[in-house]
Each structure stands twice: as C-alpha cells, then as structure tokens.
Design an enzyme around this catalytic site. Structure first.
Site, PDB file in Angstrom:
ATOM      1  N   ASP A   2      27.169  17.070 -80.262  1.00 18.75           N
ATOM      2  CA  ASP A   2      26.477  16.035 -79.488  1.00 18.75           C
ATOM      3  C   ASP A   2      25.787  15.063 -80.456  1.00 18.75           C
ATOM      4  O   ASP A   2      24.976  15.487 -81.282  1.00 18.75           O
ATOM      5  CB  ASP A   2      25.450  16.682 -78.558  1.00 18.75           C
ATOM      6  CG  ASP A   2      26.100  17.711 -77.647  1.00 18.75           C
ATOM      7  OD1 ASP A   2      26.617  17.320 -76.594  1.00 18.75           O
ATOM      8  OD2 ASP A   2      26.103  18.904 -78.018  1.00 18.75           O
ATOM      9  N   ASP A  38      11.857  17.039 -58.272  1.00 17.14           N
ATOM     10  CA  ASP A  38      11.359  15.924 -59.077  1.00 17.14           C
ATOM     11  C   ASP A  38      11.637  14.606 -58.355  1.00 17.14           C
ATOM     12  O   ASP A  38      11.666  14.559 -57.126  1.00 17.14           O
ATOM     13  CB  ASP A  38      12.041  15.966 -60.454  1.00 17.14           C
ATOM     14  CG  ASP A  38      11.127  15.510 -61.575  1.00 17.14           C
ATOM     15  OD1 ASP A  38      10.806  14.307 -61.618  1.00 17.14           O
ATOM     16  OD2 ASP A  38      10.736  16.343 -62.410  1.00 17.14           O
ATOM     17  N   PRO A  46      26.868  10.669 -67.748  1.00 16.18           N
ATOM     18  CA  PRO A  46      27.990  11.355 -68.404  1.00 16.18           C
ATOM     19  C   PRO A  46      27.606  12.636 -69.136  1.00 16.18           C
ATOM     20  O   PRO A  46      28.480  13.432 -69.478  1.00 16.18           O
ATOM     21  CB  PRO A  46      28.520  10.303 -69.398  1.00 16.18           C
ATOM     22  CG  PRO A  46      27.420   9.317 -69.557  1.00 16.18           C
ATOM     23  CD  PRO A  46      26.681   9.296 -68.260  1.00 16.18           C
ATOM     24  N   ASP A  47      26.306  12.859 -69.355  1.00 19.43           N
ATOM     25  CA  ASP A  47      25.872  14.093 -70.003  1.00 19.43           C
ATOM     26  C   ASP A  47      25.374  15.128 -69.002  1.00 19.43           C
ATOM     27  O   ASP A  47      24.959  16.220 -69.386  1.00 19.43           O
ATOM     28  CB  ASP A  47      24.755  13.789 -71.011  1.00 19.43           C
ATOM     29  CG  ASP A  47      24.934  14.525 -72.331  1.00 19.43           C
ATOM     30  OD1 ASP A  47      25.917  15.274 -72.470  1.00 19.43           O
ATOM     31  OD2 ASP A  47      24.087  14.355 -73.217  1.00 19.43           O
ATOM     32  N   ASP A  79      17.205  14.714 -50.527  1.00 16.38           N
ATOM     33  CA  ASP A  79      16.100  13.800 -50.792  1.00 16.38           C
ATOM     34  C   ASP A  79      15.085  13.946 -49.667  1.00 16.38           C
ATOM     35  O   ASP A  79      15.329  13.519 -48.533  1.00 16.38           O
ATOM     36  CB  ASP A  79      16.631  12.367 -50.863  1.00 16.38           C
ATOM     37  CG  ASP A  79      15.541  11.329 -51.061  1.00 16.38           C
ATOM     38  OD1 ASP A  79      14.352  11.673 -51.005  1.00 16.38           O
ATOM     39  OD2 ASP A  79      15.891  10.144 -51.271  1.00 16.38           O
ATOM     40  N   ASP A  84      17.457  12.204 -46.660  1.00 12.46           N
ATOM     41  CA  ASP A  84      18.903  12.011 -46.652  1.00 12.46           C
ATOM     42  C   ASP A  84      19.531  12.845 -47.763  1.00 12.46           C
ATOM     43  O   ASP A  84      18.853  13.557 -48.492  1.00 12.46           O
ATOM     44  CB  ASP A  84      19.271  10.523 -46.771  1.00 12.46           C
ATOM     45  CG  ASP A  84      18.795   9.874 -48.070  1.00 12.46           C
ATOM     46  OD1 ASP A  84      18.734  10.581 -49.103  1.00 12.46           O
ATOM     47  OD2 ASP A  84      18.488   8.669 -48.062  1.00 12.46           O
ATOM     48  N   HIS A  93      12.182  10.105 -64.357  1.00 14.46           N
ATOM     49  CA  HIS A  93      11.523  11.350 -64.744  1.00 14.46           C
ATOM     50  C   HIS A  93      12.413  12.559 -64.500  1.00 14.46           C
ATOM     51  O   HIS A  93      12.607  13.413 -65.388  1.00 14.46           O
ATOM     52  CB  HIS A  93      10.208  11.482 -63.965  1.00 14.46           C
ATOM     53  CG  HIS A  93       9.315  12.590 -64.402  1.00 14.46           C
ATOM     54  ND1 HIS A  93       9.388  13.855 -63.858  1.00 14.46           N
ATOM     55  CD2 HIS A  93       8.314  12.633 -65.308  1.00 14.46           C
ATOM     56  CE1 HIS A  93       8.467  14.626 -64.419  1.00 14.46           C
ATOM     57  NE2 HIS A  93       7.788  13.909 -65.301  1.00 14.46           N
ATOM     58  N   ASN A 107      29.845  18.476 -75.994  1.00 17.03           N
ATOM     59  CA  ASN A 107      30.814  17.644 -75.276  1.00 17.03           C
ATOM     60  C   ASN A 107      30.974  16.272 -75.922  1.00 17.03           C
ATOM     61  O   ASN A 107      31.513  15.357 -75.300  1.00 17.03           O
ATOM     62  CB  ASN A 107      30.392  17.478 -73.811  1.00 17.03           C
ATOM     63  CG  ASN A 107      29.085  16.698 -73.655  1.00 17.03           C
ATOM     64  OD1 ASN A 107      28.286  16.638 -74.584  1.00 17.03           O
ATOM     65  ND2 ASN A 107      28.872  16.115 -72.486  1.00 17.03           N
ATOM     66  N   ILE A 111      23.089  14.395 -75.826  1.00 16.90           N
ATOM     67  CA  ILE A 111      22.244  15.510 -76.230  1.00 16.90           C
ATOM     68  C   ILE A 111      22.837  16.833 -75.778  1.00 16.90           C
ATOM     69  O   ILE A 111      23.945  16.890 -75.232  1.00 16.90           O
ATOM     70  CB  ILE A 111      20.822  15.361 -75.653  1.00 16.90           C
ATOM     71  CG1 ILE A 111      20.856  15.436 -74.107  1.00 16.90           C
ATOM     72  CG2 ILE A 111      20.172  14.068 -76.117  1.00 16.90           C
ATOM     73  CD1 ILE A 111      19.545  15.745 -73.466  1.00 16.90           C
ATOM     74  N   ASN A 184      -1.390  17.164 -67.881  1.00 16.42           N
ATOM     75  CA  ASN A 184      -1.580  16.360 -69.093  1.00 16.42           C
ATOM     76  C   ASN A 184      -2.978  15.761 -69.234  1.00 16.42           C
ATOM     77  O   ASN A 184      -3.141  14.706 -69.842  1.00 16.42           O
ATOM     78  CB  ASN A 184      -0.548  15.224 -69.107  1.00 16.42           C
ATOM     79  CG  ASN A 184       0.872  15.720 -69.015  1.00 16.42           C
ATOM     80  OD1 ASN A 184       1.212  16.749 -69.589  1.00 16.42           O
ATOM     81  ND2 ASN A 184       1.713  14.996 -68.292  1.00 16.42           N
ATOM     82  N   SER A 269       5.552  17.932 -68.584  1.00 22.41           N
ATOM     83  CA  SER A 269       6.768  17.764 -67.778  1.00 22.41           C
ATOM     84  C   SER A 269       8.014  18.012 -68.594  1.00 22.41           C
ATOM     85  O   SER A 269       9.050  18.421 -68.061  1.00 22.41           O
ATOM     86  CB  SER A 269       6.836  16.345 -67.194  1.00 22.41           C
ATOM     87  OG  SER A 269       5.994  16.196 -66.100  1.00 22.41           O
TER      88      SER A 269
END
Length: 300
Positions: A2, A38, A46-47, A79, A84, A93, A107, A111, A184, A269
């Site tokens: 990666d 979240d 793509p990752d 959601d 929905d 986030h 791949n 990452i 935090n 987080s």
C-alpha cells in the site's frame, strides 16, 4: 504494497501497535463485521469498497424488506438521520474511522487497515455537522448488533448519560464487542477535582462493558487532548465502576477520506478504531474466547 503505508506510523512497533507481528498470525477475515456507528462511510472508496458489508438476505432495489429485519433494502447498512438505506458519509469522519479499522490491505492502493480483511458495516447516526441524538445512537446500536456486527466502533460520546443508549448497548454486548472513544477534552473519568483536570465521564466509553480508548502521541505518551483514566483500567475512584480500559495512537493518523482521498486526523476517534481492528484480529485468531476473556487480555 500500500503506497501510503510508510505514513501509517501507528501500525509499527512502539509507539505504534506492532500490527505487523499480529499479521504474521492473522490479517482478519470476513467472519468479523465491524459496525462503524458514525457519520456514514463512503463505500465507493477504492480502499474500502471490497470490504464493505453486504446484506445478502436483502434484494437490492425491490422496495421490500426481504429479510424481515424492519429495514427496506438495507444492502449496506442504514442511515438513522434520514431514515433511509443510504448511510453514505456527508462529513468525512466515519470514512476516516472505517479506514483505520479495516481499509483493504496489500491491494496497491492507499493505506492498510488494522484488520484488513474484515468487513465494514456503515451505520449512520451522526449528521453532517458531526452531532447526533441519543435515540439514534440506541437505534444504530440495535441495528448493528441485530444484523451481525461482531465489533461495534463508536468514535463519539457525550457527558450526559442516556438510559436508552445504555440499555441498547447492554443488549448489543451479548453479541458484539463494544469499543468507544474516551473524548478529547482532557477530562478525567474519576474524581477528585481539584486537582485539575475536572472529571466528567464520557458515555459510552466509561461503561465497564465498553472498551474505552484513550489516545497517545508519537512518543507513546498520552495525547494532551485525550480524556484520561488516572486510576487505570481495572480500578475506579467513582461509585459506578467507570473506566477507560486502553490507550492507542491518536495523533497524525493517516486514513481514508471520501471521494478516494486520504487525510491525517487527531483524536480519540482515531484511536478507537485501532482497537476495534485489533479486536477483530483477536476474534479471528481465537474464536473460542469469550468477550470477558478478550477484555482481560487487552487490559492485561
């Protein structure tokens, strides 16, 4: 292979989590489904796209609740903000959190996640602003647990307790390992105050049945912003047994961002999904262990 792996300092040996040693034993597999509660997840990234959970009991686009779970066409989660079947990320986030836990590994793209063969279940209950309601968190927790999430990551929290959320999470605990960010604001989970800092337990991370995750920096010390547990993971100076159980890297964390992008973020987080991914690896490596045994091994 990666290309951004060299920027993921947090996966290396101390002060990282020594993920490579774990990968000699397992890189995770599809038996582990990490519910990302979240702001949603960009499931076309793509990752991430090959690791997104698919509800195979539901027929896409037919407008029917084929599996009878109360949600129509929930192919890739739900959601609870817009009610929905499109839990896509309108903030960034949730996509960042998802990549830390389970971005595709080896791949030749971007990452590598901690559990890079686990599945990601997007469950959106935070709005585009990042705020959300206790009622939606309870519904999201029920959804993730009832639809097969073996690990639930909650990179969120509140200093106000909700009994509705607590009950939902107590029920989810029977089938899912629960992981949450400690927060935090630099607050303690325990009294006394004074001395500084003041104590404000962050829910749900403070619960004894949730793995509460504090953040460390690149030197291995507690990040200055991280909420903290001064008495340690197994002793509480409060009447309720509240603890944060573990620390993980949470500074300059490289991960996925919507629309094929990547970014560095700081926060508990980011530390929480490191642990969620680690839990997924532990469950694959030793599927016979109970959640209580897994907690003890993490803490000790």
């Amino acid at each position: 292979n990666d290309p951004l792996y060299s920027e993921q300092w947090y996966l290396g040996a101390y002060p990282g989590v020594n993920a490579e040693a774990a990968w000699d034993s397992t890189t995770g597999d599809t038996t582990q489904i990490i519910g990302i509660i979240d702001t949603g997840v960009d499931w076309d990234h793509p990752d991430l796209d090959d690791n997104i959970w698919r509800n195979w009991d539901e027929i896409a686009g037919n407008g029917v609740d084929d599996d009878g779970n109360g949600f129509v066409d929930d192919i890739h989660g739900w959601d609870f903000v817009n009610d929905d079947n499109n839990p896509n990320d309108d903030n960034s986030h949730g996509t960042h959190v998802a990549g830390i836990a389970a971005a595709e590994g080896n791949n030749s793209v971007g990452i590598c996640g901690v559990a890079w063969n686990a599945k990601i279940m997007p469950v959106k209950m935070l709005q585009s602003s990042g705020s959300g309601s206790s009622s939606d968190l309870a519904l999201a927790s029920n959804y993730a647990a009832n639809n097969g999430a073996t690990v639930i990551n909650m990179s969120l929290g509140s200093y106000g307790e909700s009994q509705t959320v607590k009950t939902a999470l107590e029920n989810a605990y029977s089938s899912s390992v629960l992981v949450a960010a400690a927060g935090n604001d630099g607050y303690k989970v325990d009294p006394p105050y004074p001395p500084w800092p003041p104590y404000f337990p962050s829910y749900p991370a403070c619960y004894s049945f949730v793995i509460g995750v504090q953040a460390t920096n690149q030197s291995g010390a507690r990040a200055s912003f991280s909420n903290l547990d001064t008495t340690g993971p197994s002793v509480a100076n409060n009447s309720y047994g509240y603890n944060y159980e573990i620390k993980a890297p949470g500074v300059s964390i490289q991960s996925t961002f919507p629309n094929g992008n990547y970014s560095n973020l700081n926060g508990t987080s980011m530390a929480s999904p490191v642990i969620a991914g680690a839990v997924a690896l532990m469950k694959v490596y030793n599927p016979a262990q109970s959640t209580e045994q897994l907690f003890a091994r993490l803490i000790q």
